[in-house]
Design a protein around this motif. Sequence first.
Motif, PDB file in Angstrom:
ATOM      1  N   LEU A 104       3.446   8.059   4.769  1.00 47.92           N
ATOM      2  CA  LEU A 104       4.781   7.576   5.119  1.00 47.92           C
ATOM      3  C   LEU A 104       5.667   8.685   5.671  1.00 47.92           C
ATOM      4  CD1 LEU A 104       5.533   5.097   2.204  1.00 47.92           C
ATOM      5  CD2 LEU A 104       4.722   4.596   4.516  1.00 47.92           C
ATOM      6  N   ASP A 105       5.398   9.929   5.296  1.00 45.14           N
ATOM      7  CA  ASP A 105       6.176  11.048   5.809  1.00 45.14           C
ATOM      8  C   ASP A 105       5.758  11.436   7.226  1.00 45.14           C
ATOM      9  OD1 ASP A 105       7.714  11.177   3.537  1.00 45.14           O
ATOM     10  OD2 ASP A 105       6.590  12.830   2.634  1.00 45.14           O
ATOM     11  N   GLY A 106       4.622  10.922   7.688  1.00 43.19           N
ATOM     12  CA  GLY A 106       4.147  11.202   9.041  1.00 43.19           C
ATOM     13  C   GLY A 106       4.653  10.160  10.017  1.00 43.19           C
ATOM     14  N   ASP A 107       3.974  10.071  11.144  1.00 39.48           N
ATOM     15  CA  ASP A 107       4.324   9.097  12.177  1.00 39.48           C
ATOM     16  C   ASP A 107       3.613   7.794  11.849  1.00 39.48           C
ATOM     17  OD1 ASP A 107       5.332   7.972  14.492  1.00 39.48           O
ATOM     18  OD2 ASP A 107       3.722   8.751  15.742  1.00 39.48           O
ATOM     19  N   PHE A 108       4.150   7.057  10.889  1.00 39.22           N
ATOM     20  CA  PHE A 108       3.486   5.873  10.347  1.00 39.22           C
ATOM     21  C   PHE A 108       3.864   4.615  11.108  1.00 39.22           C
ATOM     22  CE2 PHE A 108       3.580   2.144   7.606  1.00 39.22           C
ATOM     23  CZ  PHE A 108       2.246   2.082   7.266  1.00 39.22           C
ATOM     24  N   ARG A 109       2.844   3.805  11.406  1.00 38.38           N
ATOM     25  CA  ARG A 109       3.054   2.482  12.005  1.00 38.38           C
ATOM     26  C   ARG A 109       1.991   1.542  11.452  1.00 38.38           C
ATOM     27  NH1 ARG A 109       5.396   3.177  17.857  1.00 38.38           N
ATOM     28  NH2 ARG A 109       5.993   5.339  17.708  1.00 38.38           N
ATOM     29  N   ALA A 110       2.403   0.334  11.132  1.00 36.56           N
ATOM     30  CA  ALA A 110       1.465  -0.708  10.700  1.00 36.56           C
ATOM     31  C   ALA A 110       2.103  -2.058  10.981  1.00 36.56           C
ATOM     32  CB  ALA A 110       1.140  -0.578   9.218  1.00 36.56           C
ATOM     33  N   ASP A 111       1.246  -3.050  11.196  1.00 40.23           N
ATOM     34  CA  ASP A 111       1.734  -4.412  11.407  1.00 40.23           C
ATOM     35  C   ASP A 111       2.047  -5.108  10.096  1.00 40.23           C
ATOM     36  OD1 ASP A 111       1.450  -4.454  14.288  1.00 40.23           O
ATOM     37  OD2 ASP A 111      -0.720  -4.490  13.944  1.00 40.23           O
ATOM     38  N   ALA A 112       1.422  -4.644   9.007  1.00 46.22           N
ATOM     39  CA  ALA A 112       1.631  -5.237   7.684  1.00 46.22           C
ATOM     40  C   ALA A 112       1.064  -4.281   6.639  1.00 46.22           C
ATOM     41  CB  ALA A 112       0.944  -6.591   7.577  1.00 46.22           C
ATOM     42  N   ALA A 113       1.406  -4.556   5.376  1.00 45.79           N
ATOM     43  CA  ALA A 113       0.867  -3.764   4.267  1.00 45.79           C
ATOM     44  C   ALA A 113       0.508  -4.695   3.126  1.00 45.79           C
ATOM     45  CB  ALA A 113       1.886  -2.723   3.796  1.00 45.79           C
ATOM     46  N   ILE A 114      -0.649  -4.429   2.523  1.00 47.38           N
ATOM     47  CA  ILE A 114      -1.060  -5.133   1.314  1.00 47.38           C
ATOM     48  C   ILE A 114      -1.060  -4.101   0.198  1.00 47.38           C
ATOM     49  CG2 ILE A 114      -2.862  -6.466   0.159  1.00 47.38           C
ATOM     50  CD1 ILE A 114      -3.744  -7.456   2.929  1.00 47.38           C
ATOM     51  N   LEU A 115      -0.214  -4.322  -0.794  1.00 47.57           N
ATOM     52  CA  LEU A 115       0.057  -3.323  -1.818  1.00 47.57           C
ATOM     53  C   LEU A 115      -0.311  -3.812  -3.207  1.00 47.57           C
ATOM     54  CD1 LEU A 115       3.693  -2.440  -0.671  1.00 47.57           C
ATOM     55  CD2 LEU A 115       1.573  -1.331   0.071  1.00 47.57           C
ATOM     56  N   ASP A 116      -1.166  -3.063  -3.892  1.00 49.82           N
ATOM     57  CA  ASP A 116      -1.374  -3.296  -5.311  1.00 49.82           C
ATOM     58  C   ASP A 116      -0.084  -2.880  -6.007  1.00 49.82           C
ATOM     59  OD1 ASP A 116      -2.378  -3.613  -7.876  1.00 49.82           O
ATOM     60  OD2 ASP A 116      -3.676  -1.858  -7.784  1.00 49.82           O
ATOM     61  N   VAL A 117       0.333  -3.621  -6.985  1.00 51.60           N
ATOM     62  CA  VAL A 117       1.606  -3.358  -7.649  1.00 51.60           C
ATOM     63  C   VAL A 117       1.528  -2.125  -8.552  1.00 51.60           C
ATOM     64  CG1 VAL A 117       3.260  -4.291  -9.336  1.00 51.60           C
ATOM     65  CG2 VAL A 117       2.385  -5.733  -7.507  1.00 51.60           C
ATOM     66  N   ASN A 118       0.379  -1.911  -9.173  1.00 51.50           N
ATOM     67  CA  ASN A 118       0.206  -0.822 -10.133  1.00 51.50           C
ATOM     68  C   ASN A 118      -0.845   0.142  -9.599  1.00 51.50           C
ATOM     69  OD1 ASN A 118      -0.615   0.794 -12.324  1.00 51.50           O
ATOM     70  ND2 ASN A 118      -0.075  -0.791 -13.778  1.00 51.50           N
ATOM     71  N   ILE A 119      -0.408   1.359  -9.262  1.00 53.77           N
ATOM     72  CA  ILE A 119      -1.313   2.391  -8.763  1.00 53.77           C
ATOM     73  C   ILE A 119      -1.383   3.502  -9.805  1.00 53.77           C
ATOM     74  CG2 ILE A 119      -1.760   4.079  -6.933  1.00 53.77           C
ATOM     75  CD1 ILE A 119      -2.003   1.207  -5.941  1.00 53.77           C
ATOM     76  N   ALA A 120      -2.524   3.574 -10.488  1.00 52.06           N
ATOM     77  CA  ALA A 120      -2.761   4.593 -11.521  1.00 52.06           C
ATOM     78  C   ALA A 120      -1.622   4.635 -12.545  1.00 52.06           C
ATOM     79  CB  ALA A 120      -2.990   5.961 -10.889  1.00 52.06           C
ATOM     80  N   GLY A 121      -1.149   3.453 -12.955  1.00 51.98           N
ATOM     81  CA  GLY A 121      -0.110   3.364 -13.971  1.00 51.98           C
ATOM     82  C   GLY A 121       1.310   3.487 -13.450  1.00 51.98           C
ATOM     83  N   GLU A 122       1.482   3.661 -12.141  1.00 52.76           N
ATOM     84  CA  GLU A 122       2.821   3.767 -11.561  1.00 52.76           C
ATOM     85  C   GLU A 122       3.077   2.567 -10.655  1.00 52.76           C
ATOM     86  OE1 GLU A 122       4.298   7.589 -10.171  1.00 52.76           O
ATOM     87  OE2 GLU A 122       2.344   8.433 -10.735  1.00 52.76           O
ATOM     88  N   HIS A 123       4.321   2.119 -10.622  1.00 53.74           N
ATOM     89  CA  HIS A 123       4.683   0.991  -9.771  1.00 53.74           C
ATOM     90  C   HIS A 123       4.821   1.418  -8.311  1.00 53.74           C
ATOM     91  CE1 HIS A 123       6.023  -1.058 -13.564  1.00 53.74           C
ATOM     92  NE2 HIS A 123       5.225  -1.937 -12.993  1.00 53.74           N
ATOM     93  N   ILE A 124       4.455   0.522  -7.429  1.00 52.23           N
ATOM     94  CA  ILE A 124       4.491   0.740  -5.982  1.00 52.23           C
ATOM     95  C   ILE A 124       5.890   0.537  -5.393  1.00 52.23           C
ATOM     96  CG2 ILE A 124       3.951  -1.650  -5.347  1.00 52.23           C
ATOM     97  CD1 ILE A 124       2.329   1.332  -3.651  1.00 52.23           C
ATOM     98  N   PHE A 125       6.823   0.028  -6.192  1.00 53.37           N
ATOM     99  CA  PHE A 125       8.094  -0.478  -5.665  1.00 53.37           C
ATOM    100  C   PHE A 125       8.914   0.506  -4.827  1.00 53.37           C
ATOM    101  CE2 PHE A 125       7.339  -3.140  -9.545  1.00 53.37           C
ATOM    102  CZ  PHE A 125       6.789  -4.193  -8.842  1.00 53.37           C
ATOM    103  N   PRO A 126       9.049   1.788  -5.196  1.00 58.84           N
ATOM    104  CA  PRO A 126       9.818   2.683  -4.310  1.00 58.84           C
ATOM    105  C   PRO A 126       9.195   2.801  -2.919  1.00 58.84           C
ATOM    106  CG  PRO A 126       9.505   3.692  -6.468  1.00 58.84           C
ATOM    107  CD  PRO A 126       8.655   2.460  -6.436  1.00 58.84           C
ATOM    108  N   TYR A 127       7.879   2.783  -2.851  1.00 56.71           N
ATOM    109  CA  TYR A 127       7.175   2.871  -1.573  1.00 56.71           C
ATOM    110  C   TYR A 127       7.262   1.549  -0.817  1.00 56.71           C
ATOM    111  CZ  TYR A 127       5.628   7.097  -3.799  1.00 56.71           C
ATOM    112  OH  TYR A 127       5.619   8.311  -4.422  1.00 56.71           O
ATOM    113  N   ALA A 128       7.236   0.450  -1.554  1.00 60.52           N
ATOM    114  CA  ALA A 128       7.395  -0.863  -0.926  1.00 60.52           C
ATOM    115  C   ALA A 128       8.761  -0.954  -0.260  1.00 60.52           C
ATOM    116  CB  ALA A 128       7.235  -1.965  -1.972  1.00 60.52           C
ATOM    117  N   ARG A 129       9.784  -0.418  -0.898  1.00 65.21           N
ATOM    118  CA  ARG A 129      11.124  -0.430  -0.306  1.00 65.21           C
ATOM    119  C   ARG A 129      11.143   0.394   0.974  1.00 65.21           C
ATOM    120  NH1 ARG A 129      12.241   0.358  -5.816  1.00 65.21           N
ATOM    121  NH2 ARG A 129      12.865  -1.610  -6.760  1.00 65.21           N
ATOM    122  N   ARG A 130      10.466   1.551   0.959  1.00 63.54           N
ATOM    123  CA  ARG A 130      10.403   2.388   2.167  1.00 63.54           C
ATOM    124  C   ARG A 130       9.713   1.631   3.300  1.00 63.54           C
ATOM    125  NH1 ARG A 130       8.198   8.337   1.030  1.00 63.54           N
ATOM    126  NH2 ARG A 130       8.468   8.440   3.288  1.00 63.54           N
TER     127      ARG A 130
END
Length: 123
Positions: free
Chosen positions: A49-75
């Motif tokens: 996400l800190d690079g030159d990121f582009r995507a048409d969509a994202a499929i996100l697991d909610v729990n990644i190694a015990g941490e929530h994805i939500f801050p990244y989902a907001r980004r």
Amino acid sequence: MKADARKPLSILVVEDESLIAMNLEMILEDLGHFVIGPVMTLKDLEKILDGDFRADAAILDVNIAGEHIFPYARRLADLGVPLLFASGYGASGIREDLAHHPVVPKPYTEDEIAGMLDTMLPA
């Protein structure tokens, strides 16, 4: 229009369980899409996400190694990337400010992923 009849999409996959990630990657490739990832750690996701990121969509697991994805989902949402959450807990585990994004319950099928992509993205 079925998802496999649409133009190929670039889809970010964030999933920390390797078998689930490989299965989702195969599903998306079978539907004719290009997979970014699968990304298995939030540290790696942050680098992307800190690079030159582009995507048409994202499929996100909610729990990644015990941490929530939500801050990244907001980004991702702020970047205009349509989101699809994958969760073993269904929609009840999604934060209120992100609850308008679709959720596919785990385990999911190819038809469920294709249907979700069809409803969330224009043909």
